[in-house]
Structure formats: C-alpha cells, structure tokens
Design a protein around this motif. Structure first.
Motif, mmCIF file in Angstrom:
data_model
loop_
_atom_site.group_PDB
_atom_site.id
_atom_site.type_symbol
_atom_site.label_atom_id
_atom_site.label_comp_id
_atom_site.label_asym_id
_atom_site.label_seq_id
_atom_site.Cartn_x
_atom_site.Cartn_y
_atom_site.Cartn_z
ATOM 1 N N ALA A 126 9.342 -0.782 -8.777
ATOM 2 C CA ALA A 126 8.545 -0.840 -10.000
ATOM 3 C C ALA A 126 7.059 -0.672 -9.723
ATOM 4 O O ALA A 126 6.349 0.004 -10.477
ATOM 5 N N GLN A 127 6.568 -1.265 -8.637
ATOM 6 C CA GLN A 127 5.126 -1.300 -8.394
ATOM 7 C C GLN A 127 4.584 -0.074 -7.669
ATOM 8 O O GLN A 127 3.516 0.441 -8.021
ATOM 9 N N PHE A 128 5.290 0.388 -6.655
ATOM 10 C CA PHE A 128 4.704 1.366 -5.744
ATOM 11 C C PHE A 128 4.518 2.741 -6.373
ATOM 12 O O PHE A 128 3.735 3.554 -5.881
ATOM 13 N N GLU A 129 5.223 3.014 -7.471
ATOM 14 C CA GLU A 129 5.013 4.285 -8.150
ATOM 15 C C GLU A 129 3.562 4.427 -8.585
ATOM 16 O O GLU A 129 3.014 5.529 -8.634
ATOM 17 N N GLY A 130 2.924 3.305 -8.880
ATOM 18 C CA GLY A 130 1.533 3.324 -9.298
ATOM 19 C C GLY A 130 0.573 3.752 -8.210
ATOM 20 O O GLY A 130 -0.598 4.025 -8.473
ATOM 21 N N ALA A 131 1.061 3.834 -6.966
ATOM 22 C CA ALA A 131 0.252 4.337 -5.855
ATOM 23 C C ALA A 131 0.659 5.752 -5.463
ATOM 24 O O ALA A 131 0.231 6.258 -4.429
ATOM 25 N N GLY A 132 1.505 6.376 -6.294
ATOM 26 C CA GLY A 132 1.889 7.756 -6.046
ATOM 27 C C GLY A 132 3.148 7.926 -5.231
ATOM 28 O O GLY A 132 3.467 9.042 -4.811
ATOM 29 N N LEU A 133 3.903 6.835 -4.995
ATOM 30 C CA LEU A 133 5.136 6.957 -4.226
ATOM 31 C C LEU A 133 6.282 7.416 -5.120
ATOM 32 O O LEU A 133 6.167 7.435 -6.350
ATOM 33 N N VAL A 181 1.845 1.439 -13.888
ATOM 34 C CA VAL A 181 0.659 0.622 -13.676
ATOM 35 C C VAL A 181 0.064 0.969 -12.315
ATOM 36 O O VAL A 181 0.780 1.069 -11.315
ATOM 37 N N ARG A 182 -1.246 1.180 -12.264
ATOM 38 C CA ARG A 182 -1.907 1.576 -11.025
ATOM 39 C C ARG A 182 -1.700 0.523 -9.936
ATOM 40 O O ARG A 182 -1.816 -0.675 -10.180
ATOM 41 N N PHE A 183 -1.352 0.986 -8.734
ATOM 42 C CA PHE A 183 -1.144 0.103 -7.591
ATOM 43 C C PHE A 183 -1.878 0.710 -6.411
ATOM 44 O O PHE A 183 -1.958 1.934 -6.271
ATOM 45 N N GLN A 184 -2.417 -0.118 -5.554
ATOM 46 C CA GLN A 184 -3.245 0.352 -4.455
ATOM 47 C C GLN A 184 -2.395 0.816 -3.272
ATOM 48 O O GLN A 184 -1.534 0.081 -2.788
ATOM 49 N N LEU A 185 -2.657 2.044 -2.816
ATOM 50 C CA LEU A 185 -1.933 2.571 -1.663
ATOM 51 C C LEU A 185 -2.122 1.677 -0.442
ATOM 52 O O LEU A 185 -1.187 1.472 0.338
#
Length: 355
Positions: free
Chosen positions: A169-176, A344-348
């Motif tokens: 759910a979260q990491f997509e926000g970092a482009g994964l 939701v944006r997540f930090q790489l």
C-alpha cells in the motif's frame, strides 16, 4: 572472467498473481532495469534481461560495484534512478540512460546517476550458490553487502504478511511497482517464472482519439490511442490498448472508420502544438524499437472505453493498459485525470531503509 557463473545469465522471473500469497519472503518490486552484475576483481559486467551487456551505459554503477561488491561475486538486482526532488523512482530518466554517444553517457551519469538494489546472490568467491534455498542466499547477500554504501543497496525483505501488505500500500507512493514473493526454499532458476509478483490494478475511463494499424495488415487495428482531459480541458495522450484477437482487430477497424477525421482541428494536431509537448505523433520513430512507425490515424474523440492499468508515471500509464469494456453511457468530457486514484506520496529513502 573466471567465476563459478559467467555471463550471460538469464534472470529468474515472476508470474503475476491476484493477491499476496502466504508463507513467503516478500520484497518491494523495483521499477528499473533488471540486471545481474558480475564482478571478478577489476572486471565488471552489467547484464540485462535480454542478456545484452549494459556496462557501458552505467559507468557510475561500475565504480560503485568496485567499491562495494566482494572481489568475486554475481549479484542479481535492479538498476534504478531516483528523482531526488520528489524522492521517488524515475523510470523515464532511467530510460534516457541508454544512449549510443559516449559523451552523452558520461553527461547523464553525472546528471541522473543510477544506483543498484541487490536482491539475490548467485555466486560468491568460488561458490555457485544457485542451488541453495533462497532464504540462505538472502542471508549471505545481506552479510556480504553489510558495509555497502549508496548507491548500492540491499532490498528490504520480510516474511511477515501484514508488513508485506503495508509495503504494498505504501511503497507505490515512492514509485515502486508492487511486491515480489519468493519461496524460502527456492533455488535460483534462470528464465523460469517461479517467483510471484503482485501489482496494483485500477480502472479508468478514457477517450479513444486515434489508432495505429496492425503490422499484419491495413484493415486491422494494432492499438487504440487513449486520452484524458487535464484541468485546462486539453486532451492529453496517456497510453494505448492493444491486446485484441485478430477477429476483434478487424471488427474494430470497421467500427472506427466512421470516426476517422483529419488532423485539422484534432486535439493531437502535432503541428499546432508547442515543441516538446507530448503527443502520440511526436517522435514518430521509437528509440526502443528502431524503425518502428509510431504515426497514427486520428479519430474524432467521441468514444469512451474503460481500461485496466497498474499505475501512472507522470501523465501516462506506466504500462500498456488493458481493455475492460466500452462505456456508451459516459461523455468524453467526463474522462479527466480527477477520476484517477493517486497513491499517497512515500519517501524512496524510507523504502531503502525498511528492514
């Protein structure tokens, strides 16, 4: 090179599944160039999915390998480029790194430097590790890269299903690009789909604004060109759908003829656009398919189609969308970017340090 495993080696592959399977080891699915890297002393070769070396395109990765890898090792992973401003992956910038001119390669290595995310260890010293269980290879990988510094990383991994779902759910926000699940007892099997991948699936209503003919004949649709309206009410090219049976391609060709128009007044009249704006007509020869004609037949933007997609990269679908159904109940003007689900944006940086 004189390693236990020498290039070229085809990477182990993953098959898609609908949900995250239980009882596996889970890793983020990186959106980059899959690469098996070979180091034998001062020699480094960066392999690729199609077994063609990419060494010349990534001199900064070669330097990082020499600084961080064991003296003799074969490591599977992903070459990535980060957008430091947004702190996400930038696949489009990574694509630009494949360039024939040495001067351009050098410049891009400085402007958009790449990194390497390691996720499997195939050989170390004189040992061929491919027959060992993945859990053991993973432990050896973590150990041998324990002191590695950026831009070399070891991918996060977990055997906790709840953590895997949170990452998904979260990491997509970092482009994964989703998750990879691997059996703990899995040996390394080149070119076989023995891992599983779980990707996000979404739908969107798009305007059909053009088509390309199929390579097999002028009376068959190759792909339909899709558009969405932005906040300025400009129809922006977002991708294509093209997975149809031959019979459907012929039916679509017949159906679309009533909508064929000229470029005059068409929203993708390339001659009327400012230089640099993305349209399907811009750069009619693809750099990734040398000589492939990317010109298209314009259609009046009157039909709406619902498509499946995984996620957006900038203004476009990252991968080819899939046909879901026609939407005669929808007006083309209602097909806007506002309908899209945005992660939701997540930090790489937080992904790279998740363990």
């Amino acid at each position: 090179m004189d390693l236990p495993i020498n290039p070229p080696v085809k990477p182990m592959l993953a098959k898609p599944v609908a949900d995250i399977p239980a009882g596996q080891l889970y890793e983020p699915k990186w959106d980059g160039f899959r690469s098996i890297i070979f180091r034998d002393g001062a020699e480094v070769e960066i392999g690729s999915r199609n077994e063609k070396p990419m060494t010349r395109y990534f001199p900064e990765v070669v330097e990082a390998v020499l600084a961080n890898f064991p003296a003799r090792a074969v490591i599977d992973g992903e070459i990535i480029v980060a957008d430091t401003g947004r702190n996400t992956l930038d696949f489009e910038a990574l694509q630009q790194r494949i360039h024939p001119a040495a001067s351009r390669v050098k410049l891009l290595s400085e402007q958009t430097p790449a990194g390497f995310v390691a996720f499997d260890l195939l050989a170390l010293g004189d040992e061929d590790l491919t027959t060992l269980p993945f859990a053991e290879r993973r432990a050896r990988l973590v150990e041998c890269l324990a002191d590695a510094k950026p831009p070399v990383y070891v991918t996060p991994a977990t055997d906790d299903l709840a953590t895997a779902r949170r990452w998904f759910a979260q990491f997509e926000g970092a482009g994964l690009d989703g998750l990879i699940a691997k059996g703990k007892e899995l040996g390394y099997e080149p070119d076989k789909r023995v891992m599983t991948k779980i990707k996000h699936k979404r739908t969107a209503d798009c305007v059909v604004a053009g088509y390309r003919v199929h390579k097999s004949g002028e009376n068959r649709i190759g792909s339909l060109l899709l558009g969405l309206y932005d906040e300025r009410d400009v129809l922006v090219s977002v991708g294509v759908i093209g997975s149809f049976s031959m019979a459907v391609r012929e039916e679509l060709f017949t159906e679309m003829q009533q909508l064929v128009t000229t470029f005059e007044g068409h929203p993708w009249n390339w001659a009327a656009h400012e230089q640099g704006e993305r349209t399907p007509r811009k750069n009619e020869v693809s750099r990734w398919n040398n000589g492939k004609d990317l010109s298209f037949v314009p259609l009046r933007p009157e039909r709406v189609v619902e498509v499946r997609y995984d996620y957006m990269e900038g203004l476009r679908f990252r991968h080819t969308a899939q046909f879901e159904r026609w939407r005669p109940d929808r007006e083309p003007a209602s097909c806007t970017y506002q309908q899209l689900e945005r992660p939701v944006r997540f930090q790489l940086a937080d992904v790279l340090t998740s363990h």
